[in-house]
Design a protein around this motif. Structure first.
Motif, short mmCIF file in Angstrom:
data_model
loop_
_atom_site.label_atom_id
_atom_site.label_comp_id
_atom_site.label_asym_id
_atom_site.label_seq_id
_atom_site.Cartn_x
_atom_site.Cartn_y
_atom_site.Cartn_z
N GLU A 115 -6.20 2.98 2.70
CA GLU A 115 -6.96 4.12 2.16
C GLU A 115 -6.07 5.03 1.32
OE1 GLU A 115 -10.14 5.67 4.34
OE2 GLU A 115 -10.21 7.54 3.19
N ASP A 116 -4.83 5.24 1.75
CA ASP A 116 -3.90 6.00 0.90
C ASP A 116 -3.82 5.37 -0.48
OD1 ASP A 116 -3.10 7.85 2.83
OD2 ASP A 116 -1.54 6.51 3.62
N ASP A 117 -3.74 4.06 -0.48
CA ASP A 117 -3.60 3.35 -1.75
C ASP A 117 -4.85 3.49 -2.59
OD1 ASP A 117 -3.50 0.84 -3.60
OD2 ASP A 117 -1.48 1.11 -2.80
N GLN A 118 -6.00 3.47 -1.95
CA GLN A 118 -7.24 3.61 -2.72
C GLN A 118 -7.38 5.03 -3.29
OE1 GLN A 118 -9.50 1.79 0.58
NE2 GLN A 118 -10.57 0.59 -0.99
N ASP A 136 -7.47 5.45 -9.97
CA ASP A 136 -8.01 6.41 -10.94
C ASP A 136 -9.50 6.70 -10.77
OD1 ASP A 136 -8.47 3.83 -11.82
OD2 ASP A 136 -7.57 4.12 -13.81
N PHE A 137 -10.31 5.66 -10.55
CA PHE A 137 -11.75 5.90 -10.49
C PHE A 137 -12.35 5.18 -9.29
CE2 PHE A 137 -10.29 5.99 -14.89
CZ PHE A 137 -10.41 7.37 -15.06
N THR A 138 -13.47 5.67 -8.83
CA THR A 138 -14.10 5.05 -7.64
C THR A 138 -14.38 3.57 -7.90
OG1 THR A 138 -16.32 5.62 -8.39
CG2 THR A 138 -15.19 7.25 -7.01
N ILE A 139 -14.77 3.26 -9.14
CA ILE A 139 -15.10 1.85 -9.43
C ILE A 139 -13.85 0.98 -9.50
CG2 ILE A 139 -17.23 2.44 -10.68
CD1 ILE A 139 -15.68 1.82 -13.29
N ASN A 140 -12.68 1.62 -9.57
CA ASN A 140 -11.42 0.87 -9.59
C ASN A 140 -10.72 0.92 -8.24
OD1 ASN A 140 -11.74 0.21 -12.24
ND2 ASN A 140 -10.30 1.74 -13.04
N ALA A 141 -11.40 1.47 -7.25
CA ALA A 141 -10.77 1.64 -5.93
C ALA A 141 -11.39 0.71 -4.89
CB ALA A 141 -10.89 3.11 -5.48
N LEU A 142 -12.14 -0.29 -5.34
CA LEU A 142 -12.75 -1.24 -4.41
C LEU A 142 -11.69 -2.23 -3.93
CD1 LEU A 142 -15.86 -2.11 -6.61
CD2 LEU A 142 -15.79 -0.51 -4.70
N ALA A 143 -11.78 -2.59 -2.63
CA ALA A 143 -10.87 -3.60 -2.10
C ALA A 143 -11.67 -4.61 -1.28
CB ALA A 143 -9.81 -2.94 -1.22
N VAL A 144 -11.24 -5.87 -1.34
CA VAL A 144 -11.88 -6.92 -0.53
C VAL A 144 -10.80 -7.59 0.31
CG1 VAL A 144 -13.09 -9.13 -0.59
CG2 VAL A 144 -13.73 -7.33 -2.20
N ALA A 170 0.86 -1.19 0.00
CA ALA A 170 0.00 0.00 0.00
C ALA A 170 0.89 1.24 0.00
CB ALA A 170 -0.90 -0.01 1.23
N ARG A 171 0.54 2.21 -0.83
CA ARG A 171 1.44 3.36 -0.97
C ARG A 171 0.68 4.67 -1.06
NH1 ARG A 171 3.68 2.26 -7.03
NH2 ARG A 171 4.50 0.38 -6.05
N ARG A 172 1.42 5.70 -0.72
CA ARG A 172 0.90 7.05 -0.89
C ARG A 172 1.74 7.68 -1.98
NH1 ARG A 172 0.41 9.92 4.52
NH2 ARG A 172 2.49 10.74 4.16
N GLU A 173 1.09 8.41 -2.87
CA GLU A 173 1.84 8.98 -3.98
C GLU A 173 1.69 10.49 -3.99
OE1 GLU A 173 0.37 7.04 -7.51
OE2 GLU A 173 1.68 5.31 -7.19
N SER A 174 2.81 11.19 -4.27
CA SER A 174 2.66 12.61 -4.55
C SER A 174 3.41 12.93 -5.83
CB SER A 174 3.17 13.46 -3.38
OG SER A 174 4.34 12.89 -2.86
N TYR A 175 2.83 13.82 -6.59
CA TYR A 175 3.31 14.07 -7.95
C TYR A 175 3.91 15.46 -8.08
CZ TYR A 175 0.87 9.95 -9.63
OH TYR A 175 0.46 8.68 -9.85
#
Ligand code: ATP
Ligand code: MG
Length: 479
Positions: A120-123, A127-135, A100-105
């Motif tokens: 949560e940082d990783d989520q 890019d999109f809410t639908i691509n940020a789901l985790a199980v 899990a990572r935090r990114e700054s650009y």
């Protein structure tokens, strides 16, 4: 889209034995571990899932290596230290592990500064809410969905939205703008309004993305079920002008003295859609996109004729290699195929518009060769006239052309034309050294066959050569 509660998710996870193994390894290492992104999205959408992405709070590489040891024989682990990721291949399945990572650009690069972070940082960096789901995969929370940005709602509403302020998401990594339009097109989702506005505002940032990354996304749009939707979005957001200016230049209608030409951009998208409907594959779709690409450069207004686009097919044909090179498309027979179709796309129409003669159809068959069927599909797709009568007349004449193509092909085998008299034979008969006259004789034979003067047979062709040679003052060598 189906609704999935924890029990459903557990059932689905259990269909893939790999998840139980990952779960056990994660618990051994006391690491939080989640399946994340596209895989989870596709479970909800009931799409076939491909590769599995797993996020661990800790080292993804350690996790992958421990999994590799657990799986033993037949496993292959690749470690990418620079990226902090590792890939495990086992029984045809690929699993990608990342911590899990935090990114700054920074502003001028797609390369972020990366630090360890929470789930949560990783989520948030996705890019999109639908691509940020985790199980969650750990035993005590197995099958628990973690969805801080209401991605499931967006799946339900069929909406693409970014988890953060879209200006930040897109400006951080402008490739996401292409992905946004690609997902909307593939899934037939709408782009949420703020996200759509941000696409337009940040469009110039696409310039820092490499051509290879852009064409990957464009490719996915083109092979989707409704590629025209993707191009419409690219156009509306102003991205098309930046990545594919020749196509954007087709848009617009000019009027002189009350006479307007059609909008060639929207026409092109209609042709693309028609080609998709008739089962056209990737390269026929490219041919549809490019068939009128020469129009802006050939547009003239003539007081007598109105708007003309003389030779736009040939001009377009010449533009194809440059476009392919710039877009990083393959410079091989696929490019040649597209070029050929663009160059020939006016021919069947011209034949159908006039009297459908054997000789015109034979010549068409000779030039199109094995691509004749695709050419006919493209030309039929190209008839987008709103005038039903005119449209019907063209389609009827097309049937005639098609019928003749079948008849002539049976009789004359023009499609894979091989000269019935070879250059070598001519050289032998007249005892010539290689000279332009040989080419002349061969062309005369080809023309005679295409014009129906002689049949496509050796003896008839030879007789024809003897006669023509005599006219040229050649006589056969004595043997
Ligand atoms: P598909 O594999 O069908 O193209 P996908 O969602 O799995 O769709 P991938 O490119 O495989 O897309 O990426 C996997 C996940 O990684 C995504 O679901 C997303 O969470 C994240 N991701 C990929 N690319 C980006 C990016 N450029 N910016 C942010 N997140 C990304
Ligand atoms: Mg994927």
């Amino acid at each position: 889209m189906r609704n999935l509660n924890r029990k459903d998710l557990i059932t689905l996870l259990n269909q893939q034995p790999m998840f139980k193994t990952i779960s056990a390894v994660a618990d051994d290492l006391h690491m939080e571990c989640y399946v994340v992104g596209g895989y989870v999205r596709d479970l909800f959408l009931e799409r076939p899932s491909k590769d599995i992405d797993v996020v661990v709070v800790g080292s993804g590489i350690d996790m992958a290596q421990a999994l590799g040891r657990r799986l033993g024989r037949g496993v292959h682990v690749s470690v990418f230290r620079n990226f902090g990721t590792a890939q495990v291949k086992y029984k045809g399945q690929e699993v990608e592990f990342v911590g899990a990572r935090r990114e700054s650009y920074s502003h001028d690069s797609r390369k972020p500064i990366v630090e360890d972070g929470t789930l949560e940082d990783d989520q948030r960096r996705r890019d999109f809410t639908i691509n940020a789901l985790a199980v969650c995969l750990n035993a005590d929370r197995y099958g628990e969905l973690v969805d801080p940005f209401d991605g499931v709602w967006d799946l339900q509403d069929r909406v693409i939205a970014t988890p953060l302020d879209p200006d930040i998401t897109f400006s951080d990594d402008p490739l996401r703008m292409m992905r946004c339009i690609r997902f909307a097109t593939q899934l037939n989702f709408t782009i949420e309004q703020d996200t759509l506005d941000a696409l337009q505002r940040n469009r110039e940032r696409i310039k820092i993305i490499s051509g290879e990354r852009i064409i990957d996304e464009l490719h996915k749009i083109i092979v989707s079920d409704s590629p025209a939707m993707g191009f419409e979005l690219l156009f509306q957001t102003g991205l098309l002008e930046l990545i594919f200016p020749e196509l954007a230049a087709l848009q617009g209608v000019e009027t002189v003295g009350g006479r307007a030409h059609k909008d060639n951009f929207w026409h092109t998208l209609e042709v693309l859609t028609n080609v998709v409907k008739s089962g056209g594959g990737e390269w026929l779709r490219w041919a549809a996109l490019l068939h009128d690409i020469g129009k802006p450069r050939t547009k003239r207004f003539d007081p007598k004729q109105g708007w003309t686009f003389h030779n736009h097919n040939f001009v377009g044909e010449k533009m194809v290699p440059d476009i392919f090179r710039r877009l990083k498309l393959p410079m091989d027979e696929r490019m040649k195929y597209v070029q050929k179709l663009v160059g020939l796309h006016m021919r069947p129409i011209a034949i159908a518009d006039d009297e459908v003669t054997d000789s015109a159809v034979r010549r068409l068959l000779f030039e199109a060769g094995d691509d004749i069927d695709d050419l006919m599909l493209l030309c039929e797709a190209d008839i987008t006239s709103r005038n039903q009568q005119r449209k019907q007349r063209f389609l009827d004449n097309f049937q005639l052309v098609r019928q003749k193509l079948v008849d002539l092909e049976e009789r004359d085998r023009i499609r894979c034309f091989q000269p019935p008299v070879t250059g070598d034979e001519i050289i032998r008969i007249f005892n010539l050294s290689p000279s332009p006259v040989i080419g002349k004789l061969k062309t005369a034979v080809k023309d005679a066959i295409l014009d129906g003067v002689i049949p496509n047979e050796h003896d008839a062709a030879l007789e024809f050569v003897m006669k023509r040679a005599e006219e040229l003052g050649l006589s056969p060598a004595k043997s």
